[in-house]
Scaffold this motif. Structure first.
Motif, short mmCIF file in Angstrom:
data_model
loop_
_atom_site.label_atom_id
_atom_site.label_comp_id
_atom_site.label_asym_id
_atom_site.label_seq_id
_atom_site.Cartn_x
_atom_site.Cartn_y
_atom_site.Cartn_z
N ILE A 8 41.20 -63.47 -109.24
CA ILE A 8 41.94 -62.62 -110.41
C ILE A 8 41.33 -63.03 -111.73
O ILE A 8 41.49 -64.02 -112.03
N VAL A 9 40.80 -62.06 -112.55
CA VAL A 9 40.13 -62.32 -113.64
C VAL A 9 40.77 -61.35 -114.66
O VAL A 9 40.94 -60.00 -114.30
N ILE A 10 41.33 -61.70 -115.79
CA ILE A 10 42.01 -61.09 -116.68
C ILE A 10 41.43 -61.19 -117.99
O ILE A 10 41.35 -62.17 -118.63
N GLY A 11 41.19 -60.00 -118.62
CA GLY A 11 40.80 -59.87 -120.11
C GLY A 11 41.65 -59.14 -120.86
O GLY A 11 42.17 -58.28 -120.44
N GLY A 12 41.55 -59.58 -122.15
CA GLY A 12 42.40 -58.96 -123.21
C GLY A 12 42.01 -59.51 -124.74
O GLY A 12 41.40 -60.37 -124.73
N LEU A 39 40.56 -64.41 -123.23
CA LEU A 39 41.37 -63.91 -124.56
C LEU A 39 40.51 -64.02 -125.64
O LEU A 39 39.91 -65.10 -125.82
N HIS A 40 40.34 -62.76 -126.55
CA HIS A 40 39.68 -62.88 -127.79
C HIS A 40 40.50 -63.93 -128.83
O HIS A 40 41.64 -63.62 -128.74
N ILE A 105 34.65 -61.19 -122.57
CA ILE A 105 35.27 -60.43 -121.36
C ILE A 105 34.09 -60.02 -120.40
O ILE A 105 34.00 -60.60 -119.28
N ASP A 106 33.20 -59.41 -121.00
CA ASP A 106 31.98 -58.85 -120.24
C ASP A 106 31.23 -59.97 -119.53
O ASP A 106 31.05 -59.70 -118.45
N THR A 120 37.10 -59.61 -105.61
CA THR A 120 37.56 -59.91 -107.06
C THR A 120 38.37 -58.87 -107.69
O THR A 120 38.43 -57.58 -107.18
N LEU A 121 39.49 -59.41 -108.14
CA LEU A 121 40.57 -58.29 -108.86
C LEU A 121 40.27 -58.53 -110.33
O LEU A 121 40.54 -59.63 -110.99
N GLY A 122 39.64 -57.44 -110.97
CA GLY A 122 39.69 -57.58 -112.37
C GLY A 122 40.74 -56.63 -113.23
O GLY A 122 40.85 -55.54 -112.76
#
Length: 186
Positions: A8-12, A39-40, A105-106, A120-122
Motif C-alpha cells: 500500500i503506497v500513500i502520497g500526500g 509526504l512533501h 510521490i510520482d 498495489t494499492l495507491g
C-alpha cells in the motif's frame, strides 16, 4: 482482512497530515502489506514528521538497499526520492526535483507499480500540486488499484483532482471509505 494487495503506497502534501494520521490509526496492527508513505516536506528545515507519525505507530525511514518487509510502515526520508527496486529493496536517490518535490510521490508510485504491479494499492490525499497523479495512473495501468481523497473533502483539492482528471477509473472516496477499503470492508 484485505489480502488483495502486496503493498500500500500513500502520497500526500498540503492538508494531508491529519487524514493520514486518521488512516494510520485505523490500520490493524496485523496488516501484512507494507505501507509506504510519501509526504512533501520542506527540504532545508529539520523535519519532525517521522517522530510525529511514529508517536501513533512505529514508522521507519528506510535506508538505501533495505528490504521492504511485511507489517512495516515506511516514510520516505526528507529530501530524497524513495524507490523500490526489482529485488524489493528500497533505493534512495538525490536527483533533481520532480514536480517541485523531493521526495516525489510520482517517483515512488511509479517504481512500486513496476515492481508490485496489480498487487498495489495507491492512495493520493490532499495536496496543492499534481505530484502523484501520473504515478497513480501508472499503478492503475499495471493493474493496481487507485484511490484518491474525495476532492470535496480535501483541504487542497489540486492533487486528488489531477488524478481524477488523468486516470480513468480512479476511485474518489471519503477518508472513512478509504479506511474501510484498506481493511477489506468494502
Amino acid at each position: 482482512m484485505n489480502n488483495r494487495f502486496d503493498v500500500i503506497v500513500i502520497g500526500g502534501s498540503a492538508g494531508s497530515l491529519l487524514v493520514l494520521t486518521e488512516i494510520l490509526d485505523a490500520l490493524p496492527h496485523q496488516l501484512a502489506p507494507p505501507v509506504v508513505i510519501v509526504l512533501h516536506r520542506l527540504r532545508n528545515v529539520q523535519s519532525e514528521m517521522g517522530r510525529l507519525l511514529s508517536s501513533r505507530r512505529k514508522i521507519v525511514e528506510p535506508e538505501d538497499k533495505e528490504p521492504v518487509r511485511e507489517h512495516c510502515i515506511y516514510l520516505a526520508p526528507q529530501n530524497y526520492h524513495l524507490m523500490v527496486e526489482a529485488e524489493r529493496t528500497f533505493m534512495l536517490d538525490y536527483s533533481e526535483l520532480v514536480n517541485y518535490s523531493r521526495p516525489s510521490i510520482d517517483v515512488t508510485f511509479s517504481s512500486i507499480a513496476e515492481v508490485y504491479g496489480a498487487r498495489t494499492l495507491g492512495i493520493l490525499l490532499s495536496g496543492a500540486n499534481k505530484d502523484g497523479a501520473e504515478g497513480l495512473c501508472q499503478i492503475m495501468a499495471a493493474g493496481g488499484t487507485g484511490l484518491v481523497q474525495d476532492p470535496r473533502t480535501a483541504s487542497f483539492d489540486a492533487m486528488p483532482q489531477a488524478a481524477i482528471d488523468m486516470c480513468p477509473g480512479v476511485l474518489p472516496m471519503r477518508i472513512e471509505d478509504i479506511k474501510k477499503f484498506i481493511i477489506g470492508e468494502t
